[in-house]
Design a protein around this motif. Structure first.
Motif, PDB file in Angstrom:
ATOM      1  N   LEU A   1       0.305   7.087   2.556  1.00 22.39           N
ATOM      2  CA  LEU A   1      -0.899   8.466   1.991  1.00 22.39           C
ATOM      3  C   LEU A   1      -0.300   9.844   2.592  1.00 22.39           C
ATOM      4  O   LEU A   1       0.405   9.821   3.385  1.00 22.39           O
ATOM      5  N   ASP A   2      -0.923  11.027   1.598  1.00 28.71           N
ATOM      6  CA  ASP A   2      -1.015  12.549   2.296  1.00 28.71           C
ATOM      7  C   ASP A   2      -2.091  12.437   3.346  1.00 28.71           C
ATOM      8  O   ASP A   2      -2.906  11.713   3.383  1.00 28.71           O
ATOM      9  N   GLN A   3      -1.844  13.555   4.458  1.00 26.38           N
ATOM     10  CA  GLN A   3      -2.982  13.827   5.027  1.00 26.38           C
ATOM     11  C   GLN A   3      -4.182  14.223   3.938  1.00 26.38           C
ATOM     12  O   GLN A   3      -3.748  15.266   3.355  1.00 26.38           O
TER      13      GLN A   3
ATOM     14  N   ARG B   1       0.721  -1.210  -0.243  1.00 23.25           N
ATOM     15  CA  ARG B   1      -0.260  -0.182  -0.265  1.00 23.25           C
ATOM     16  C   ARG B   1       1.023   1.455   0.147  1.00 23.25           C
ATOM     17  O   ARG B   1       1.757   0.953   0.228  1.00 23.25           O
ATOM     18  N   ALA B   2       0.457   2.074  -1.194  1.00 20.08           N
ATOM     19  CA  ALA B   2       1.571   3.091  -1.154  1.00 20.08           C
ATOM     20  C   ALA B   2       1.384   4.237   0.078  1.00 20.08           C
ATOM     21  O   ALA B   2       0.516   3.993   0.997  1.00 20.08           O
TER      22      ALA B   2
ATOM     23  N   GLU C   1      -7.278   7.949  -4.007  1.00 22.58           N
ATOM     24  CA  GLU C   1      -6.358   8.762  -3.921  1.00 22.58           C
ATOM     25  C   GLU C   1      -5.498   7.321  -3.079  1.00 22.58           C
ATOM     26  O   GLU C   1      -4.337   7.499  -3.742  1.00 22.58           O
ATOM     27  N   MET C   2      -5.808   6.720  -2.409  1.00 20.94           N
ATOM     28  CA  MET C   2      -4.516   5.115  -1.762  1.00 20.94           C
ATOM     29  C   MET C   2      -5.095   3.993  -3.401  1.00 20.94           C
ATOM     30  O   MET C   2      -3.205   4.113  -3.172  1.00 20.94           O
ATOM     31  N   TYR C   3      -6.257   4.150  -3.717  1.00 26.26           N
ATOM     32  CA  TYR C   3      -6.037   3.007  -4.988  1.00 26.26           C
ATOM     33  C   TYR C   3      -4.896   3.575  -5.780  1.00 26.26           C
ATOM     34  O   TYR C   3      -4.010   3.233  -6.484  1.00 26.26           O
ATOM     35  N   GLU C   4      -5.168   5.391  -6.088  1.00 24.20           N
ATOM     36  CA  GLU C   4      -4.330   5.351  -7.658  1.00 24.20           C
ATOM     37  C   GLU C   4      -3.200   5.628  -7.259  1.00 24.20           C
ATOM     38  O   GLU C   4      -2.076   5.454  -7.704  1.00 24.20           O
ATOM     39  N   LYS C   5      -2.548   6.097  -5.845  1.00 24.03           N
ATOM     40  CA  LYS C   5      -1.743   5.801  -5.370  1.00 24.03           C
ATOM     41  C   LYS C   5      -0.450   4.249  -5.834  1.00 24.03           C
ATOM     42  O   LYS C   5       0.357   4.393  -5.466  1.00 24.03           O
ATOM     43  N   THR C   6      -1.473   3.317  -4.952  1.00 25.26           N
ATOM     44  CA  THR C   6      -1.148   2.578  -4.711  1.00 25.26           C
ATOM     45  C   THR C   6      -0.826   1.152  -5.884  1.00 25.26           C
ATOM     46  O   THR C   6       0.289   0.928  -6.281  1.00 25.26           O
TER      47      THR C   6
ATOM     48  N   ASP D   1      -5.982  11.909   2.303  1.00 24.35           N
ATOM     49  CA  ASP D   1      -5.675  10.969   1.429  1.00 24.35           C
ATOM     50  C   ASP D   1      -7.043   9.935   1.271  1.00 24.35           C
ATOM     51  O   ASP D   1      -7.324   9.845   2.589  1.00 24.35           O
TER      52      ASP D   1
END
Length: 495
Positions: free
Chosen positions: A339-341, A336-337, A347-352, A343
């Motif tokens: 995450l920024d505060q 799992r990527a 955003e979790m799906y996209e970054k991961t 998110d």
């Protein structure tokens, strides 16, 4: 007796049963060879403790006299197969740290038959590639060299680590998977033998999915007899796989008479491509002559929809991949990527997925999502399915006309340099599958075996395509070709 790492599966089986060596000794010799071959980057997860435990159990079984053919045989397992408690990443960053709590059906069958796992083998990420360069572990390297060159060559893909390990004598056999040629193409580029069975002959349960209607597992070995032995151990009905065929598994080795007198071998005119190297064409003609001399009839045939196979495949396979890979979202398993505060889930799906998937996987997921979208489903995906049906019908008509097997080149070229296609149009790499994808689209069995070398000493292979569920007859035809080709060359050790 030969050096332990030079034995074949059949030779090792006979030596073990005769008490000339032990499974422990055989395993230690291969563990040493695999450990010293880091330059090939074929093994990516070593499992020496498990191998020694399995070898001791195999010796006990041999002592009792109830050992099947694969008992005590050291093998490598492609990283696409889930192995209980052992990293199973599909060569992808997104599955970093994933250790399954279950065993794939294929590895379970092999372990039940007494096989010894030395470790997990390199591959293209999620089996998407033809050169083993998309792996998160880095590329596997072909043990063969071209002439006096020191340039690193591809072992092919996606089962590149399996092919390299078998060719370099790091294991006696290896598991591979074939979605569009990923067993047969690397086998041809490394001077080894690889068979893709009929779709449904070998269970897909516990194998990380790429394209579910195309994926099929099979063995990679150093000769046809070994492929027959290992395939029998891997095959069989599995109720956990809804596409698994409930058919008996023959004794494939017993069918290897090498006698093909009276059989008809089809030569498809559509496989004569513009720009195909003269050496590939010459090897094909040599193969035709060998089978004719063995008593087979040679018949020109037409498979008219072959020219549409690559575009159809590269619609269907990415479409299924985009669906299968949707599960890798950073929630249930794997990486799992950070995450920024602020998110959220999106955003979790996209970054991961952006961090976890490599460029080629992302490309195919995007293509697959596009062709499945509402505006293009009929224009692309449904058209590709219709083409697939026509390709299957071409083969059915050829076999119905009395053809027993079909002989083609296995690859359009010998092994090429790693990085040679890095900046090229992706389609250039996709063309490596031009002779193999039709077999997957039609669900047929196909085998690649080495029959000679090019002027630089690199192996060249031919492909035989068989009738559905007739792997025994296909292996026998391959045995006949292997006997006449007499390919005994091996890569000179440099690693």
């Amino acid at each position: 007796m030969s050096a332990l790492t030079d034995l074949t599966i059949a030779g090792a089986r006979d030596a073990l049963r005769a008490g000339e060596t032990s499974a422990v000794a055989l395993t230690e010799a291969h563990l040493e060879a695999a450990g010293a071959a880091g330059a090939l980057n074929a093994f990516v997860h070593h499992t020496p403790d498990l191998a020694r435990e399995q070898a001791r159990a195999a010796d006990a079984r041999l002592a009792r006299g109830d050992a099947p053919a694969m008992c005590g045989i050291p093998i490598g397992v492609k990283d696409l197969f889930c192995t209980k408690g052992v990293p199973s990443q599909a060569a992808s960053r997104i599955l970093d740290g994933f250790r399954p709590e279950y065993e794939s059906t294929v590895t379970d069958k092999l372990f039940t038959s007494g096989a010894v796992m030395l470790g997990k083998l390199n591959m293209d990420e999620f089996a998407m590639g033809s050169s083993n360069e998309t792996s998160t572990y880095g590329a596997a390297v072909n043990p063969w060299r071209a002439g006096n060159s020191d340039a690193a060559l591809t072992p092919g893909g996606s089962s590149g680590g399996s092919a390299a390990a078998v060719a370099a004598h790091l294991c006696l056999g290896a598991t591979g998977t074939d979605t569009g040629g990923s067993i047969r193409q690397p086998a041809a580029l490394t001077g080894t033998v690889g068979i893709k069975p009929t779709y449904g002959r070998v269970s897909r349960w516990g194998i990380v999915a790429f394209a579910s209607s195309l994926d099929q597992a099979g063995p990679m070995t150093r000769n046809v007899r070994d492929a027959a032995i290992m395939l029998e151990a891997m095959a069989g009905h599995d109720p956990k796989d809804s596409t698994s065929a409930d058919l008996p598994v023959p004794d494939f080795e017993a069918m290897l008479t090498g006698d093909i007198r009276g059989q008809v071998i089809g030569i498809p005119r559509e496989y004569r491509l513009d720009g195909m190297p003269d050496e590939v064409e010459a090897r094909w003609q040599d193969g035709i002559a060998m089978l004719r001399d063995a008593g087979a009839g040679i018949r020109d045939i037409s498979l008219p929809h072959t020219k549409y196979a690559l575009p159809a495949y590269y619609v269907i396979a990415p479409a299924e991949a985009s669906s299968n890979l949707a599960r890798y979202d950073g929630v249930r398993f794997g990486r799992r990527a950070a995450l920024d505060q602020g998110d959220g889930v999106t955003e979790m799906y996209e970054k991961t997925r952006a961090e976890g998937f490599g460029d080629e996987v992302q490309r195919r997921v995007m293509v697959g999502t596009y062709v499945l979208s509402a505006g293009f489903y009929d224009a692309y995906y449904n058209h590709a399915r219709k083409v697939r049906a026509l390709i299957r019908r071409d083969f059915e008509e050829a076999f119905a006309s009395g053809v027993d097997a079909i002989l083609t080149p296995a690859t359009p070229s010998p092994a090429f340099e790693l990085g040679a296609m890095a900046e090229a149009d992706p389609i250039e790499m996709y063309l490596q599958d031009v002779f193999t994808v039709t077999v997957n689209l039609a669900g047929l069995p196909g085998i690649a075996l080495p029959t000679g070398q090019d002027r630089r000493g690199l192996p060249l292979g031919l492909q035989l395509i068989g009738r559905p569920w007739e792997e025994g007859a296909l292996l026998n035809a391959a045995q006949c070709l292997e006997d006449r080709a007499g390919f005994v060359a091996r890569a000179e050790k440099w690693w």
